[in-house]
Design an enzyme around this catalytic site. Structure first.
Site, PDB file in Angstrom:
ATOM      1  N   LYS A   1      29.063 -22.735  24.551  1.00 30.61           N
ATOM      2  CA  LYS A   1      29.527 -23.326  23.244  1.00 30.61           C
ATOM      3  C   LYS A   1      29.891 -22.243  22.253  1.00 30.61           C
ATOM      4  CE  LYS A   1      28.518 -26.278  19.270  1.00 30.61           C
ATOM      5  NZ  LYS A   1      27.457 -27.233  18.635  1.00 30.61           N
TER       6      LYS A   1
ATOM      7  N   LYS B   1      32.611 -25.983  25.814  1.00 31.93           N
ATOM      8  CA  LYS B   1      33.124 -26.578  24.512  1.00 31.93           C
ATOM      9  C   LYS B   1      33.204 -25.306  23.689  1.00 31.93           C
ATOM     10  CE  LYS B   1      31.229 -28.785  20.540  1.00 31.93           C
ATOM     11  NZ  LYS B   1      29.780 -29.197  19.881  1.00 31.93           N
TER      12      LYS B   1
HETATM   13  C1  PBG Z   1      26.599 -29.387  16.571  1.00 32.10           C
HETATM   14  C2  PBG Z   1      27.815 -30.078  17.178  1.00 32.10           C
HETATM   15  C3  PBG Z   1      29.055 -29.653  16.758  1.00 32.10           C
HETATM   16  C4  PBG Z   1      29.928 -30.263  17.621  1.00 32.10           C
HETATM   17  C5  PBG Z   1      29.014 -31.331  18.578  1.00 32.10           C
HETATM   18  N1  PBG Z   1      27.616 -31.024  17.981  1.00 32.10           N
HETATM   19  C6  PBG Z   1      29.534 -28.820  15.744  1.00 32.10           C
HETATM   20  C7  PBG Z   1      29.227 -27.586  15.372  1.00 32.10           C
HETATM   21  O1  PBG Z   1      28.620 -26.751  16.075  1.00 32.10           O
HETATM   22  O2  PBG Z   1      29.161 -27.236  14.048  1.00 32.10           O
HETATM   23  C8  PBG Z   1      31.322 -30.354  17.401  1.00 32.10           C
HETATM   24  C9  PBG Z   1      31.892 -31.514  17.909  1.00 32.10           C
HETATM   25  C10 PBG Z   1      33.499 -31.642  17.788  1.00 32.10           C
HETATM   26  O3  PBG Z   1      34.033 -30.710  17.201  1.00 32.10           O
HETATM   27  O4  PBG Z   1      33.967 -32.831  18.115  1.00 32.10           O
HETATM   28  N2  PBG Z   1      25.471 -29.102  16.931  1.00 32.10           N
END
Ligand code: PBG
Length: 321
Positions: free
Chosen positions: A191, A248
């Site tokens: 991520k 991601k």
């Molecule tokens: C947070 C989380 C995020 C997303 C999914 N879970 C955002 C972040 O890390 O601030 C983002 C998903 C998206 O942008 O569609 N744990």
């Protein structure tokens, strides 16, 4: 080469990459409110009240989607620095999970495990005493409790998205200690600290606040410049017991998806995140892109890169096409 492209028939015959509704997971936002709320930066996406969730999910199930990923928008009055609402036995996402599992038991439910919906500062974990860092091990202890609650509520998979070190192993050990072998772990392994999460933070109200810490998520999410480090994260999560791993965002990281697919045997998911969806819609609204063609191409590219399944805000619309 053009012999293989000259008709619909031959193009269909040699089409290499298939995409089916069962390979798409729809993120679903839920609200404490009693009416649907539009999310301005995600056209076509609404926050669903608990009362409408069963019917909504029944429709998604009928489309043959692979599942849903639940995300709660928590009332700001319930947020705190330590995100303790995440461990409340009746917190919104747990009620939502029970509602979905009662209404549509066959629909797979993935529950995000991270504290950002619940913390006043919007970080995925709790801060160290002087506020200068996210405390890794204190956060992992809370995430373990959160995962157990989400599993008990009926989540098929818990999906830690926090990027703390050691959380997958700790969650697996705790599930097993409770005798909960069926609940799986979809690890958000690679991520990246991405600008493409902006609309999601609007949707759940987790954007870093004015007067906040100034602490960046780059202290735990991956540097977009780093490919080898992403592969180390994936290898660690697999070794710690992740059933499936995720990359991601998806579209800007197709190279990472391909490398992960070539290196591990577990299923690989990719999350086409909110900003990827929003940019296609925004350009389409201006008449600069063809919405459905750009949507379909973006999803096909993520599958071609090697994702077994895709979390995407387009899931429902694609399945209805
Ligand atoms: C947070 C989380 C995020 C997303 C999914 N879970 C955002 C972040 O890390 O601030 C983002 C998903 C998206 O942008 O569609 N744990």
């Amino acid at each position: 080469m053009r012999r293989l492209r000259q008709s619909e028939g031959v193009r269909a015959l040699v089409h290499e990459t298939a995409l089916a509704p069962a390979q798409l997971v729809q993120p679903v936002f839920v609200t404490h409110g009693d009416a649907e709320e539009a999310v301005a930066s995600l056209p076509g996406i609404v926050r669903i009240p608990l009362a409408g969730l069963g019917a909504h999910c029944r429709r998604l199930r009928q489309l043959g989607l692979g599942g849903i990923a639940l995300f709660p928008k928590i009332d700001p009055a319930l947020k705190s620095a330590d995100g303790r609402e995440a461990l409340s036995p009746d917190t919104l996402v747990l009620r939502a999970t029970r509602t979905v599992k009662e209404a549509v038991p066959g629909l797979l439910v993935f529950n995000d495990i991270a504290l950002d919906p619940y913390t006043t500062h919007g970080h995925d974990g709790v801060l160290s005493a002087d506020g200068s860092d996210v405390d890794n091990d204190a956060t992992v202890a809370l995430l373990v409790e959160m995962a157990l609650l989400n599993a008990a509520a009926g989540a098929d998979f818990v999906a830690p998205s926090d990027m703390m070190d050691g959380r997958v192993g700790a969650i697996r050990a705790a599930l097993d200690a409770e005798g909960n072998t069926p609940t799986g772990i979809l690890a958000y392994s690679a991520k990246f600290a991405s600008a493409y999460y902006g609309p999601f933070r609007d949707a759940i109200g987790s954007a870093p606040r004015a007067g906040g810490t100034g602490l960046s998520k780059a202290t735990y999410q991956l540097n977009p410049a780093n490919r080898r480090e992403a592969l180390r994260e994936v290898a660690l999560d697999v070794a710690e017991g992740a059933d499936m791993v995720m990359v991601k965002p998806a579209g800007p990281y197709l190279d990472i998806i391909r490398e992960v697919r070539d290196r591990v045997e577990v299923p690989v998911a990719a999350y086409q995140v909110s900003g990827e969806y929003a940019q296609i819609h925004a350009a389409a609204q201006r008449g600069w892109l063809d919405l459905t063609a750009a949507r379909d191409e973006s999803l096909l590219a993520i599958r071609r890169a090697g994702a077994d399944f895709i979390l995407t805000y387009f899931a429902e619309a694609w399945a209805r096409r």
